[in-house]
Write an enzyme that holds these catalytic residues in place. Sequence first.
Site, PDB file in Angstrom:
ATOM      1  N   LYS A   1       0.745  -1.304   0.001  1.00  0.00           N
ATOM      2  CA  LYS A   1       0.141  -0.028  -0.111  1.00  0.00           C
ATOM      3  C   LYS A   1       0.915   1.364  -0.279  1.00  0.00           C
ATOM      4  O   LYS A   1       0.586   2.186  -0.651  1.00  0.00           O
ATOM      5  CB  LYS A   1      -0.885  -0.035   1.213  1.00  0.00           C
ATOM      6  N   ASN A   2       1.962   1.359   0.962  1.00  0.00           N
ATOM      7  CA  ASN A   2       2.646   2.527   1.035  1.00  0.00           C
ATOM      8  C   ASN A   2       3.532   2.606  -0.023  1.00  0.00           C
ATOM      9  O   ASN A   2       4.152   3.900  -0.241  1.00  0.00           O
ATOM     10  CB  ASN A   2       3.271   2.656   2.360  1.00  0.00           C
TER      11      ASN A   2
ATOM     12  N   CYS B   1      -3.436  12.603  13.710  1.00  0.00           N
ATOM     13  CA  CYS B   1      -4.185  11.301  13.600  1.00  0.00           C
ATOM     14  C   CYS B   1      -3.968  10.670  14.692  1.00  0.00           C
ATOM     15  O   CYS B   1      -3.306  10.815  15.669  1.00  0.00           O
ATOM     16  CB  CYS B   1      -3.736  10.650  12.215  1.00  0.00           C
TER      17      CYS B   1
ATOM     18  N   ARG C   1       1.670  14.421  13.589  1.00  0.00           N
ATOM     19  CA  ARG C   1       2.137  14.139  12.183  1.00  0.00           C
ATOM     20  C   ARG C   1       2.030  15.201  11.379  1.00  0.00           C
ATOM     21  O   ARG C   1       1.394  15.608  10.571  1.00  0.00           O
ATOM     22  CB  ARG C   1       1.285  13.166  11.642  1.00  0.00           C
TER      23      ARG C   1
ATOM     24  N   ASP D   1       5.701   0.351  11.711  1.00  0.00           N
ATOM     25  CA  ASP D   1       4.443  -0.620  11.332  1.00  0.00           C
ATOM     26  C   ASP D   1       4.305  -1.903  11.669  1.00  0.00           C
ATOM     27  O   ASP D   1       3.491  -2.210  11.454  1.00  0.00           O
ATOM     28  CB  ASP D   1       4.229  -0.144   9.778  1.00  0.00           C
TER      29      ASP D   1
ATOM     30  N   ARG E   1      -8.067  -0.349   5.618  1.00  0.00           N
ATOM     31  CA  ARG E   1      -7.209   0.703   4.898  1.00  0.00           C
ATOM     32  C   ARG E   1      -6.255   0.006   4.379  1.00  0.00           C
ATOM     33  O   ARG E   1      -5.680   0.415   3.342  1.00  0.00           O
ATOM     34  CB  ARG E   1      -7.139   1.796   5.718  1.00  0.00           C
TER      35      ARG E   1
HETATM   36  N1  EPU Z   1       7.503  14.560  10.749  1.00  0.00           N
HETATM   37  C1  EPU Z   1       7.392  15.893  11.103  1.00  0.00           C
HETATM   38  N2  EPU Z   1       7.199  16.715  10.060  1.00  0.00           N
HETATM   39  C2  EPU Z   1       7.063  16.361   8.999  1.00  0.00           C
HETATM   40  C3  EPU Z   1       7.169  15.151   8.620  1.00  0.00           C
HETATM   41  C4  EPU Z   1       7.395  13.944   9.586  1.00  0.00           C
HETATM   42  O1  EPU Z   1       7.523  16.168  12.075  1.00  0.00           O
HETATM   43  O2  EPU Z   1       6.901  17.255   7.990  1.00  0.00           O
HETATM   44  C5  EPU Z   1       7.614  13.375  12.073  1.00  0.00           C
HETATM   45  C6  EPU Z   1       6.368  12.607  11.987  1.00  0.00           C
HETATM   46  O3  EPU Z   1       5.415  13.343  12.792  1.00  0.00           O
HETATM   47  C7  EPU Z   1       6.993  11.187  12.585  1.00  0.00           C
HETATM   48  C8  EPU Z   1       8.339  11.233  11.836  1.00  0.00           C
HETATM   49  O4  EPU Z   1       8.594  12.589  11.230  1.00  0.00           O
HETATM   50  O5  EPU Z   1       7.187  11.435  13.963  1.00  0.00           O
HETATM   51  C9  EPU Z   1       8.323  10.137  10.594  1.00  0.00           C
HETATM   52  O6  EPU Z   1       7.250  10.319   9.854  1.00  0.00           O
HETATM   53  P1  EPU Z   1       7.381  10.120   8.421  1.00  0.00           P
HETATM   54  O7  EPU Z   1       7.322  11.302   7.690  1.00  0.00           O
HETATM   55  O8  EPU Z   1       8.208   9.124   8.029  1.00  0.00           O
HETATM   56  O9  EPU Z   1       5.720   9.400   8.214  1.00  0.00           O
HETATM   57  P2  EPU Z   1       4.805   9.379   7.035  1.00  0.00           P
HETATM   58  O10 EPU Z   1       5.564   9.556   5.693  1.00  0.00           O
HETATM   59  O11 EPU Z   1       3.714  10.234   7.328  1.00  0.00           O
HETATM   60  C10 EPU Z   1       4.879   6.813   6.406  1.00  0.00           C
HETATM   61  C11 EPU Z   1       3.883   5.644   6.129  1.00  0.00           C
HETATM   62  C12 EPU Z   1       3.604   5.416   7.756  1.00  0.00           C
HETATM   63  C13 EPU Z   1       4.613   4.758   8.470  1.00  0.00           C
HETATM   64  C14 EPU Z   1       5.682   6.050   8.312  1.00  0.00           C
HETATM   65  C15 EPU Z   1       7.089   5.638   9.145  1.00  0.00           C
HETATM   66  C16 EPU Z   1       2.886   6.077   4.057  1.00  0.00           C
HETATM   67  C17 EPU Z   1       1.833   6.630   3.497  1.00  0.00           C
HETATM   68  N3  EPU Z   1       2.901   6.305   5.444  1.00  0.00           N
HETATM   69  O12 EPU Z   1       4.280   7.833   6.967  1.00  0.00           O
HETATM   70  O13 EPU Z   1       2.641   4.043   7.444  1.00  0.00           O
HETATM   71  O14 EPU Z   1       4.097   4.384   9.815  1.00  0.00           O
HETATM   72  O15 EPU Z   1       5.914   6.412   7.141  1.00  0.00           O
HETATM   73  O16 EPU Z   1       7.634   4.621   8.621  1.00  0.00           O
HETATM   74  O17 EPU Z   1       3.917   5.733   3.491  1.00  0.00           O
HETATM   75  C18 EPU Z   1       0.893   2.798   8.135  1.00  0.00           C
HETATM   76  O18 EPU Z   1       0.998   2.108   7.050  1.00  0.00           O
HETATM   77  O19 EPU Z   1       0.035   2.219   8.832  1.00  0.00           O
HETATM   78  C19 EPU Z   1       1.508   3.957   8.505  1.00  0.00           C
HETATM   79  C20 EPU Z   1       1.119   4.723   9.428  1.00  0.00           C
END
Ligand code: EPU
Length: 420
Positions: free
Chosen positions: A23-24, A119, A124, A307, A399
């Site tokens: 999915k991701n 969320c 996030r 995850d 999801r």
């Molecule tokens: N963060 C910030 N600022 C930003 C972006 C991120 O502070 O601008 C923080 C986040 O709050 C978090 C950390 O940085 O504490 C890392 O977050 P990241 O941005 O890597 O997460 P994401 O890209 O929003 C993706 C996956 C998540 C997975 C995370 C970590 C997708 C669509 N989602 O989220 O997947 O947990 O990376 O590996 O790729 C899931 O599939 O259940 C899921 C939540």
Amino acid sequence: MLERFLIQGGNRLNGRVKISGAKNAALPLLASSILSENGLFLRNVPDVADIRTMLKALELLGVRCFFDKENHTVDIDSTGAKPRKVPYDIIRKMRASVLLMGPLLARFNRAYVYTPGGCAIGARPIDMHIDSFKKLGARYSVKEGYSVLKGQRLKGTLIHFDRKTVTGTENVVMASVLADGETVIKNAATEPEVQDLCNCLKKMGAEIEGIGTDTIRIRGVTTLEKVEYSVIPDRIETGTFVVAALVSGEKVLIEGAISEHLDFFLSKVVEAGGKIEVKRNTIVVQGQDKLLPVNIETAPYPGFPTDLQAQFMVLMLKAKGTSYIKENIFENRFQHVQELKRLGADIKLEGNMAIVNGGNMLSGADVMATDLRASASLVLAGLFAKGETRVHRIYHLDRGYERFEEKLRNLGAFIVREKE
Ligand code: EPU
């Protein structure tokens, strides 16, 4: 109408299970179709709710998508794409819709995406996405709830992330493939899903170097073309079935997986006494009654994936003794703990650390899913708990897991979907 799972614990799992597309990985790939003037043809796309939400968002933007669910292909025609608004109704269902910002900005020099809120697993923020777009030359404002990004053709630059971000890295990669000049991303996320996006963009004609490392170099090109691309298998689904097999299986063959994407997780499973054999794209797991406690802490790839933290906790509930599970990525990713306690689990929380005293028998109860991976952990716990477990609010699970209960049933589990 809300649905729940009824699980009768204790059945031993046996047989084969086929892993779906990730999915991701599929989400950013779908978003990237906007970057090409005529679209993209994707294979191995999982039929899960988040994918349907992304397809809906693309359609609102004038992109035509044909999802052949049986064959898991999506044929996308982005000729008619328009920089329209991505509304609240899409974002509230799935924050990953922010992945549309990069491609919209790259192709149309503007994007209007409703600002995501927090969320269940954490606040996030998307500050690192926005700061990067600004460095690439976009102006940013918030109007009537929308994050508005506008500019001329973006200009390549140096983006150095303060901390690793998966979708942040993906957004910057997508924004810069059509930019003027070179973009260098430092401290880039190296997750297999980020690599998959880069590999597909390269096939479309993008110039990207350093894929899979924490420094990605992109030289902007003027157009990208429609190609066929197959999404990688879902490593998180794979890991979930590894745990299912260990806690309640005899012998389970997990097919169509890439075990290298789970190296660290699998090494922890082996440390816990799990018997695992990897044969090309198949992982053979033997169910285990004696497991050992091991400690983990979540980290960006190639570390232990956040995850799989909730699912690993269930494995540790079966291991006799105390294990320490530390969550370093999200500040609120322990909501499954309260629910697992209802099944009789002995877990204490101290800040971002869960102290798990495993080895006690769990007994079935009514529990509530709070987020996608937490839901999976509750199902896994229900599989080896004594008696009946009802997992409520499984829309979270839908999801991201394709036909989860059907796959488990084929292995011999007793699990049925019921209306609330
Ligand atoms: N963060 C910030 N600022 C930003 C972006 C991120 O502070 O601008 C923080 C986040 O709050 C978090 C950390 O940085 O504490 C890392 O977050 P990241 O941005 O890597 O997460 P994401 O890209 O929003 C993706 C996956 C998540 C997975 C995370 C970590 C997708 C669509 N989602 O989220 O997947 O947990 O990376 O590996 O790729 C899931 O599939 O259940 C899921 C939540």
